[in-house]
Enzyme design. Sequence first.
Site, PDB file in Angstrom:
ATOM      1  N   ASP A 518      38.386  29.383  84.303  1.00  0.00           N
ATOM      2  CA  ASP A 518      39.032  28.488  83.339  1.00  0.00           C
ATOM      3  C   ASP A 518      38.093  28.094  82.214  1.00  0.00           C
ATOM      4  OD1 ASP A 518      38.752  25.319  85.181  1.00  0.00           O
ATOM      5  OD2 ASP A 518      37.357  26.965  84.902  1.00  0.00           O
ATOM      6  N   GLU A 519      38.667  27.684  81.098  1.00  0.00           N
ATOM      7  CA  GLU A 519      38.026  26.934  80.017  1.00  0.00           C
ATOM      8  C   GLU A 519      36.802  27.641  79.421  1.00  0.00           C
ATOM      9  OE1 GLU A 519      37.409  23.204  81.930  1.00  0.00           O
ATOM     10  OE2 GLU A 519      39.459  22.561  81.648  1.00  0.00           O
TER      11      GLU A 519
END
Length: 836
Positions: A518-519
């Site tokens: 993620d991210e």
Amino acid sequence: MFSSSALVQAAPISQTQLDTLGANLDVTYRVVDNVNASGCSESLGGGKCFDANITLAIDQDLPVSGWQLYFSHTTPIQSDSSELFDIQHINGDLHTITPTAQFSGFKAGQTYSIPLKGTFWHASASDQMPNYFVVADGLKPVIIDSTREVRDLNSQLTYNQHVAPLNQPQQYLRSKEDSLPLADAQWLYNYYQDVNSQATALESNRIIPAISHVELDGGQLNLKAGIAVTSTEVIAQALAYLGKKGIPQNKQGVPVTFIDDSNLVADAYELQVSQSNISIKAGSGSGRYYALISLAALADEGQVATGRYQDSPRYPFRGMHVDVSRNFHSKEMILRLLDQMASVKLNKLHFHLADDEGWRLEIPDLPELTEIGAYRCYDPSETRCLLPQLGNGPERDTSGNGFYTVADYQEILAYAKARHIEVIPSLDMPGHSRAATRAMLARYNKYMQQEKPDLANEYLLTDLQDTTVYSSVQFYHDNTINPCLPSSYRFVTKVLNEIYKMHSDAGMPLNRYHIGADETAGAWKESPACADIIAKHNMDDPEQLTAYFVEKVTKIVNAMGVTAGAWSDGLSHVEQEKLAPRIQANIWDALFWQGHNRAQDFANRGWDVVLSIPDALYFDFPYALDPLEPGYYWASRNTDSFKVFRFMPDNLPAHAEFWPNRMGTPFTAKDDTPLKADSAFIGMQGQLWSETVRDDKRAEYMIYPRLHALAERAWHKADWEVPYQAGREYGPATDYFNADNETQLRKDWAGFSHALVNRFLPDMAGEVLFRLPPPGAKIINGKLHANSLWQGLVIEYREKGSDWQPYQNPVAVKGQLEVRSRLPGMQRSSRIIQVN
């Protein structure tokens, strides 16, 4: 304004003077206004900022220069308006205050103000971090004593003494749109009165989680003499749990027989209790184990109601996630957590072992991961440790630092196995990986100095020619593993092989591994290595490299016979056909952002969807909107045990009828991606992220008793839940969850809270630090009226300057009042709150 002619040249600071500064400098951080701030940066926080003020004062003249003050501030400070000091954002949450040339030293009794603008908002005391420290070239860094944490003797929580009270609406609200009510004593009273409106409906045989079907015949079986059962590895820990409840193994005790029934699903059981014996029917070892766990919970002073108890789990995946990377938590705390999980039939520990702020698992062939990556301290070169973050201060030997040795980890695995809990390790990548990237960069530099370039490049995670400037979701500019380097995948394979072996040697095969995924927005745009990959694969944007990385890593994981897990945002950009059919997808999309649609979409793909919904399942969020309740609150600011209890995991959009968005505003849930008839979620888990959870006691305060409400919903589907029907729209104008559902919910809650206070919390009191909800209270016609979220707690009150008195019925009072709650027989109390 200050005249340059009045300036006096400050002398370079000595170690003695630096120590004096640490011991005597008074630091205060005051939030001025979250609601009305203007002049915000459009490039940070979407144009949202707040006004605050840091003040410095000391009781003696100290005309010194050459020092810097380091501190953590969880969002970037956009600007300051002091002529005497400059604030600079370093990385992550680390900032510095540096005297300007106009500062001639501290003068006794003078207060120095540094007005500032911070990004987003700071509406909770826990947004501020402790342990500001001062440094100077060649000197030992010193913590500012006035910024150290102080422990409250009543609640046992720590608080930051340098944070000024947030008692005005513009301080504890976030914006003009924030309409959530402050959870003061009067609001709590009204809320508790509503929640407990059916408190008379109690079931004597109610345990947590509730048993699916109970048929009692009116008799009682006395187990005080013990039970006659042969211990095996499968049930040994359950028998030990019974022993703690006063029911020992005894050859002359009540006979227990086990009957195999392959028709029962995993974890299911049937418990038959007569007045002379007990029989347990199960199709698995975990079923036999859970039957004994239920027997222990049902025993009331050694007596169990006779009859038939049939039980089976709602979901096969019933999990708890714990982040030990942001702030390390001890092995002992994890073992206590496993005990509590087992007592309520939770069976998955999602163990988040690496992130930006720390790598917590020993990999013997890569010692830098823990020698450097497991510690934060003041070392600008980061050859000895990572830079300080999250208020840990300048020293290595301090709260938040540490790691698990191979032996520690295998002890945790064995402990979990004995309790039928699977451990799912998680080492976040390619984003949230700063601890790994900096540790491997230190390894690179070490071997380059030794003129061993092959070893230096073997596990390098950074393209040294990459000039990309980016900021991660938590404001790092160097926290991603480069997905375009072969050495990145050598690193992943090496770590995975080591973890796989640890699991095998501990007798708990590695079945699931969570990669994070993620991210990573904005990274790798100027990476030459990635330019080659982008061209080779005809990519349109560097953002596609996250999907590229996830695809490659999941193949590495799958090739080992292990199911790969990832967070929903990382998986959302990956082409399904490029992944293995079996993927664990943790959904952390908020419901008020229409998160149900992604959850249902992923379930329709046939993936193993685990609900990790932040609206109800993030246990690092506050229990109530009170600036003194710790926790982040980006999706919810009032997640108490009742909110978790009323979560309906099989009907996500329905929550729009009774839960507002994060600002307290109603929303509508549109079922744009309906769940197919043959699709379903495999489970749910609670999450404890640890940015604001700095020690074991706060971790336990945040987890318990929300863990028990989580277990209730993961195991037991309640009759009051509204069934999912594809295509419905839910919102404040609909009424599918009607008055009858509300009544049944509150009756069920009454039984749950009664079991919590009478059957579970007393056993936990000497083992873990659970949160006690403060009482609700209001003054009506000069009399104090008080109540509690859970029935059975002791409520106490006092007038200012007097002793605590037990509250039983409305009582005449005068003056300023305080109230608190306690579990009967326990000295520790809830937070003390004021009654206005």
